[in-house]
Design a protein around this motif. Sequence first.
Motif, mmCIF file in Angstrom:
data_model
loop_
_atom_site.group_PDB
_atom_site.id
_atom_site.type_symbol
_atom_site.label_atom_id
_atom_site.label_comp_id
_atom_site.label_asym_id
_atom_site.label_seq_id
_atom_site.Cartn_x
_atom_site.Cartn_y
_atom_site.Cartn_z
ATOM 1 N N GLY A 127 0.805 -1.216 0.000
ATOM 2 C CA GLY A 127 0.000 0.000 0.000
ATOM 3 C C GLY A 127 0.835 1.262 0.000
ATOM 4 O O GLY A 127 0.319 2.358 0.241
ATOM 5 N N ILE A 128 2.129 1.124 -0.278
ATOM 6 C CA ILE A 128 3.056 2.250 -0.282
ATOM 7 C C ILE A 128 3.644 2.377 -1.679
ATOM 8 O O ILE A 128 4.154 1.400 -2.232
ATOM 9 N N GLU A 129 3.568 3.569 -2.261
ATOM 10 C CA GLU A 129 4.089 3.777 -3.611
ATOM 11 C C GLU A 129 5.362 4.607 -3.562
ATOM 12 O O GLU A 129 5.348 5.774 -3.151
ATOM 13 N N ILE A 130 6.460 3.988 -3.957
ATOM 14 C CA ILE A 130 7.757 4.679 -4.011
ATOM 15 C C ILE A 130 8.288 4.548 -5.427
ATOM 16 O O ILE A 130 8.504 3.436 -5.921
ATOM 17 N N HIS A 131 8.492 5.672 -6.075
ATOM 18 C CA HIS A 131 9.061 5.616 -7.426
ATOM 19 C C HIS A 131 10.481 5.079 -7.336
ATOM 20 O O HIS A 131 11.246 5.467 -6.443
ATOM 21 N N PRO A 132 10.875 4.186 -8.249
ATOM 22 C CA PRO A 132 12.222 3.605 -8.164
ATOM 23 C C PRO A 132 13.352 4.616 -8.325
ATOM 24 O O PRO A 132 14.496 4.331 -7.956
ATOM 25 N N GLY A 133 13.055 5.794 -8.852
ATOM 26 C CA GLY A 133 14.088 6.820 -8.978
ATOM 27 C C GLY A 133 14.358 7.574 -7.694
ATOM 28 O O GLY A 133 15.375 8.277 -7.581
ATOM 29 N N ALA A 134 13.489 7.449 -6.693
ATOM 30 C CA ALA A 134 13.669 8.162 -5.431
ATOM 31 C C ALA A 134 14.891 7.637 -4.680
ATOM 32 O O ALA A 134 15.223 6.455 -4.753
ATOM 33 N N LYS A 135 15.551 8.538 -3.923
ATOM 34 C CA LYS A 135 16.719 8.166 -3.139
ATOM 35 C C LYS A 135 16.346 8.164 -1.660
ATOM 36 O O LYS A 135 15.870 9.178 -1.140
ATOM 37 N N ILE A 136 16.563 7.027 -1.013
ATOM 38 C CA ILE A 136 16.180 6.862 0.388
ATOM 39 C C ILE A 136 17.413 6.496 1.206
ATOM 40 O O ILE A 136 18.141 5.559 0.871
ATOM 41 N N GLY A 137 17.642 7.235 2.292
ATOM 42 C CA GLY A 137 18.802 7.017 3.140
ATOM 43 C C GLY A 137 18.636 5.842 4.082
ATOM 44 O O GLY A 137 17.708 5.040 3.973
ATOM 45 N N ARG A 138 19.513 5.772 5.049
ATOM 46 C CA ARG A 138 19.514 4.671 6.009
ATOM 47 C C ARG A 138 18.523 4.926 7.141
ATOM 48 O O ARG A 138 18.225 6.056 7.484
ATOM 49 N N ARG A 139 18.024 3.828 7.679
ATOM 50 C CA ARG A 139 17.150 3.849 8.861
ATOM 51 C C ARG A 139 15.897 4.703 8.657
ATOM 52 O O ARG A 139 15.387 5.303 9.594
ATOM 53 N N VAL A 140 15.409 4.774 7.437
ATOM 54 C CA VAL A 140 14.148 5.481 7.162
ATOM 55 C C VAL A 140 12.990 4.583 7.583
ATOM 56 O O VAL A 140 12.945 3.401 7.235
#
Length: 255
Positions: free
Chosen positions: A65-78
Amino acid sequence: MFNSLFDQVDSIIIRDPAARNRLEVITCYPGLHAVWIHRASHGLWNLGLKWIARLLSMLARWITGIEIHPGAKIGRRVFLDHGLGIVIGETTEIGDDCTIYQGVTLGGTSLYKGVKRHPTLGKGVVISAGAKVLGGFTVGDGARVGSNAVVLKEIPAGATAVGIPARILHPDLPQASAPDSKTKEYFSAYGVTPNVDDPVSMALKGLIDATLEQEAKIAALEKALAKLSNTPASSADESSDTKRDLGALKEWLKE
């Protein structure tokens, strides 16, 4: 690899009192699953396998149920807490130790391809439930966004944004960027910020103080004029009622 895994799981346990152990977090937290799948889809995106990456992100959306575009940059421990309904756009950048609650949109306002359309979150940012952060600006380290706020401009580090459109409140708590005991002590769940004054309320309280001061000066002038003209001064009941009403309004604004 396992150190990184347990680091992220332990950071969730610190920020969520409902998390009892690592096994429960690993098996029962869709926000964690969404981030893991995003790591894979982001890797495929960077390799140029964009269609497969998008397909994998859609699979993650269907599962979590969560949409994250594959181009997004996500750091550690999010930590995507609860997570349902979160939407994270293509050019979003999320720093380490951020917490994002359900219903949040990190969206873009530009239709031009190849430009930074989505927000950049610094370290330790908290985006509360239902908030919309729209545009290619930066949310500073340790900032907090209140529930259902609509943020359209940059937020300074350590500040809190509330309302529609969001307005900035004064920073009030020390910040910690590492997932240790200090983080737990200062972490504000759902972006709730105690001991902080809304600038609108502060402005209204200032106006009330100025009005009370003017009332006192007017009463003193009326007494002086009454003495000079040998006429009885007007009743103080009306003035005291005004002061009482303004005082009650000021106390209400403090709540």
